[in-house]
Scaffold this motif. Structure first.
Motif, PDB file in Angstrom:
ATOM      1  N   VAL A  28       0.872  -1.086  -0.092  1.00 56.19           N
ATOM      2  CA  VAL A  28      -0.107  -0.046   0.148  1.00 56.19           C
ATOM      3  C   VAL A  28       0.809   1.170  -0.098  1.00 56.19           C
ATOM      4  CG1 VAL A  28      -0.231  -0.004   2.790  1.00 56.19           C
ATOM      5  CG2 VAL A  28      -2.060   0.844   1.189  1.00 56.19           C
ATOM      6  N   ASP A  29       0.676   2.203  -0.819  1.00 58.08           N
ATOM      7  CA  ASP A  29       1.195   3.498  -0.893  1.00 58.08           C
ATOM      8  C   ASP A  29       0.002   4.583  -0.726  1.00 58.08           C
ATOM      9  OD1 ASP A  29       3.469   5.128  -1.178  1.00 58.08           O
ATOM     10  OD2 ASP A  29       3.603   5.119  -3.253  1.00 58.08           O
ATOM     11  N   SER A  30       0.625   5.912  -0.437  1.00 58.20           N
ATOM     12  CA  SER A  30      -0.497   6.886  -0.299  1.00 58.20           C
ATOM     13  C   SER A  30       0.262   8.258  -0.575  1.00 58.20           C
ATOM     14  CB  SER A  30      -1.112   6.971   1.007  1.00 58.20           C
ATOM     15  OG  SER A  30      -0.145   7.225   2.144  1.00 58.20           O
ATOM     16  N   SER A  31      -0.455   9.098  -1.187  1.00 54.20           N
ATOM     17  CA  SER A  31      -0.005  10.401  -1.382  1.00 54.20           C
ATOM     18  C   SER A  31      -0.594  11.192  -0.338  1.00 54.20           C
ATOM     19  CB  SER A  31      -0.520  11.092  -2.818  1.00 54.20           C
ATOM     20  OG  SER A  31      -2.137  11.211  -2.607  1.00 54.20           O
ATOM     21  N   VAL A  32       0.257  12.230  -0.063  1.00 58.13           N
ATOM     22  CA  VAL A  32      -0.190  13.273   1.132  1.00 58.13           C
ATOM     23  C   VAL A  32      -1.442  14.023   0.958  1.00 58.13           C
ATOM     24  CG1 VAL A  32       0.592  15.390   2.538  1.00 58.13           C
ATOM     25  CG2 VAL A  32       2.214  13.332   1.907  1.00 58.13           C
ATOM     26  N   LEU A  33      -2.411  13.987   1.572  1.00 60.29           N
ATOM     27  CA  LEU A  33      -3.542  14.923   1.500  1.00 60.29           C
ATOM     28  C   LEU A  33      -3.172  16.052   2.215  1.00 60.29           C
ATOM     29  CD1 LEU A  33      -7.232  13.570   1.910  1.00 60.29           C
ATOM     30  CD2 LEU A  33      -6.370  15.629   3.077  1.00 60.29           C
ATOM     31  N   PHE A  61      -9.064 -10.385  -2.653  1.00 56.26           N
ATOM     32  CA  PHE A  61     -10.004  -9.389  -2.255  1.00 56.26           C
ATOM     33  C   PHE A  61      -9.287  -8.742  -1.012  1.00 56.26           C
ATOM     34  CE2 PHE A  61     -12.838 -12.615  -4.149  1.00 56.26           C
ATOM     35  CZ  PHE A  61     -13.591 -11.735  -4.929  1.00 56.26           C
ATOM     36  N   TYR A  62      -9.892  -7.485  -0.655  1.00 52.72           N
ATOM     37  CA  TYR A  62      -8.850  -6.825   0.404  1.00 52.72           C
ATOM     38  C   TYR A  62      -9.834  -5.726   0.963  1.00 52.72           C
ATOM     39  CZ  TYR A  62      -7.999  -3.034  -3.005  1.00 52.72           C
ATOM     40  OH  TYR A  62      -8.362  -2.125  -3.918  1.00 52.72           O
ATOM     41  N   THR A  63      -9.460  -5.179   2.403  1.00 52.21           N
ATOM     42  CA  THR A  63      -9.851  -4.263   2.916  1.00 52.21           C
ATOM     43  C   THR A  63      -9.119  -3.142   3.307  1.00 52.21           C
ATOM     44  OG1 THR A  63     -11.762  -5.833   3.873  1.00 52.21           O
ATOM     45  CG2 THR A  63     -11.570  -3.769   4.927  1.00 52.21           C
ATOM     46  N   LEU A  64      -9.481  -1.698   3.081  1.00 48.67           N
ATOM     47  CA  LEU A  64      -8.307  -0.771   3.392  1.00 48.67           C
ATOM     48  C   LEU A  64      -9.082  -0.196   4.703  1.00 48.67           C
ATOM     49  CD1 LEU A  64      -7.304   1.084   0.254  1.00 48.67           C
ATOM     50  CD2 LEU A  64      -5.704  -0.018   2.008  1.00 48.67           C
ATOM     51  N   SER A  65      -8.453   0.087   5.745  1.00 46.01           N
ATOM     52  CA  SER A  65      -9.145   0.804   6.820  1.00 46.01           C
ATOM     53  C   SER A  65      -8.007   1.796   7.270  1.00 46.01           C
ATOM     54  CB  SER A  65      -9.304   0.000   8.044  1.00 46.01           C
ATOM     55  OG  SER A  65      -8.155  -0.478   8.533  1.00 46.01           O
ATOM     56  N   ASP A 143      -1.872  15.653  10.910  1.00 43.41           N
ATOM     57  CA  ASP A 143      -2.455  14.593  11.551  1.00 43.41           C
ATOM     58  C   ASP A 143      -1.736  13.224  11.169  1.00 43.41           C
ATOM     59  OD1 ASP A 143      -3.667  12.897  13.627  1.00 43.41           O
ATOM     60  OD2 ASP A 143      -5.694  13.018  12.497  1.00 43.41           O
ATOM     61  N   THR A 144      -1.432  12.226  11.807  1.00 48.37           N
ATOM     62  CA  THR A 144      -0.764  11.099  11.268  1.00 48.37           C
ATOM     63  C   THR A 144      -1.942   9.889  11.260  1.00 48.37           C
ATOM     64  OG1 THR A 144       1.287  11.655  12.060  1.00 48.37           O
ATOM     65  CG2 THR A 144       0.838   9.240  11.449  1.00 48.37           C
ATOM     66  N   ILE A 145      -2.262   9.405  10.155  1.00 48.87           N
ATOM     67  CA  ILE A 145      -3.169   8.316   9.919  1.00 48.87           C
ATOM     68  C   ILE A 145      -2.569   7.212   9.610  1.00 48.87           C
ATOM     69  CG2 ILE A 145      -5.159   7.773   8.665  1.00 48.87           C
ATOM     70  CD1 ILE A 145      -5.975  10.073  10.493  1.00 48.87           C
ATOM     71  N   ALA A 146      -2.788   6.139  10.155  1.00 52.28           N
ATOM     72  CA  ALA A 146      -2.283   4.634   9.837  1.00 52.28           C
ATOM     73  C   ALA A 146      -3.219   3.967   8.830  1.00 52.28           C
ATOM     74  CB  ALA A 146      -2.112   3.852  11.035  1.00 52.28           C
ATOM     75  N   VAL A 147      -2.578   3.643   7.579  1.00 55.73           N
ATOM     76  CA  VAL A 147      -3.465   2.719   6.610  1.00 55.73           C
ATOM     77  C   VAL A 147      -3.315   1.418   6.911  1.00 55.73           C
ATOM     78  CG1 VAL A 147      -4.085   2.502   4.371  1.00 55.73           C
ATOM     79  CG2 VAL A 147      -3.244   4.740   5.021  1.00 55.73           C
ATOM     80  N   THR A 148      -4.421   0.544   7.066  1.00 53.76           N
ATOM     81  CA  THR A 148      -4.236  -0.755   7.166  1.00 53.76           C
ATOM     82  C   THR A 148      -4.812  -1.553   6.141  1.00 53.76           C
ATOM     83  OG1 THR A 148      -4.484  -0.576   9.558  1.00 53.76           O
ATOM     84  CG2 THR A 148      -4.632  -2.958   8.713  1.00 53.76           C
ATOM     85  N   LEU A 149      -4.256  -2.498   5.317  1.00 55.54           N
ATOM     86  CA  LEU A 149      -4.349  -3.229   4.268  1.00 55.54           C
ATOM     87  C   LEU A 149      -4.772  -4.840   5.115  1.00 55.54           C
ATOM     88  CD1 LEU A 149      -5.168  -3.623   1.158  1.00 55.54           C
ATOM     89  CD2 LEU A 149      -2.627  -4.147   1.176  1.00 55.54           C
TER      90      LEU A 149
END
Length: 151
Positions: A28-33, A61-65, A143-149
């Motif tokens: 998983v990778d993310s851009s800065v919001l 199949f996956y879930t992102l939280s 803020d710091t948000i953790a992404v869980t895959l």
């Protein structure tokens, strides 16, 4: 003839066993919001988008939280700047109706699937409501948000 058939069957079983030992991998990778520098005199709500990208090595199949961040709550997330707080939230949809979280506290998760290996992008919709924050300090909040895959 029987030996070659047995050998062919053994080779096929070895190939099936070998292919099942390869581990499915996803990243998983993310851009800065980024909302930029906040100014409470802005006439409208402040909106921004970001992207979370999921890449998998095969069909899955996956879930992102997403975590609640500094606030510990999904109903209202908070960013901080030198002891000052600013309320905001992250959503699954552009209509800001489904808070992106872990499925608890009124939040939702994003489900996805890959028909084959590749990358799938998911947009994060962020908003700072101004109606009750006109007295907030000008500045850059974070803020710091953790992404869980989960797959």
């Amino acid at each position: 003839m029987t030996k070659s058939l047995q050998l062919a069957a053994l080779l096929l079983l070895n190939q099936l066993w070998a292919s099942s030992t390869f581990a499915l991998t996803c990243t998983v990778d993310s851009s800065v919001l980024s909302f930029g520098s906040f100014n409470p005199l802005t006439d409208n709500t402040v909106e921004s988008t970001g992207t979370i990208s999921v890449t998998c090595s095969e069909s899955v199949f996956y879930t992102l939280s997403l975590s609640p961040g500094n606030s510990g709550s999904y109903s209202t997330r908070s960013m901080i700047n030198s002891g000052n707080y600013l309320e905001y939230n992250l959503f699954i949809d552009a209509g800001y109706s489904q808070i992106w979280g872990d499925g608890t506290g009124g939040s939702y998760t994003v489900n996805g699937s890959f028909p084959a290996e590749g990358t799938e992008n998911h947009t994060i919709y962020g908003i700072i409501p101004l109606f009750n924050q006109r007295d907030a300090s000008v500045g850059v909040y974070s803020d710091t948000i953790a992404v869980t895959l989960t797959y």
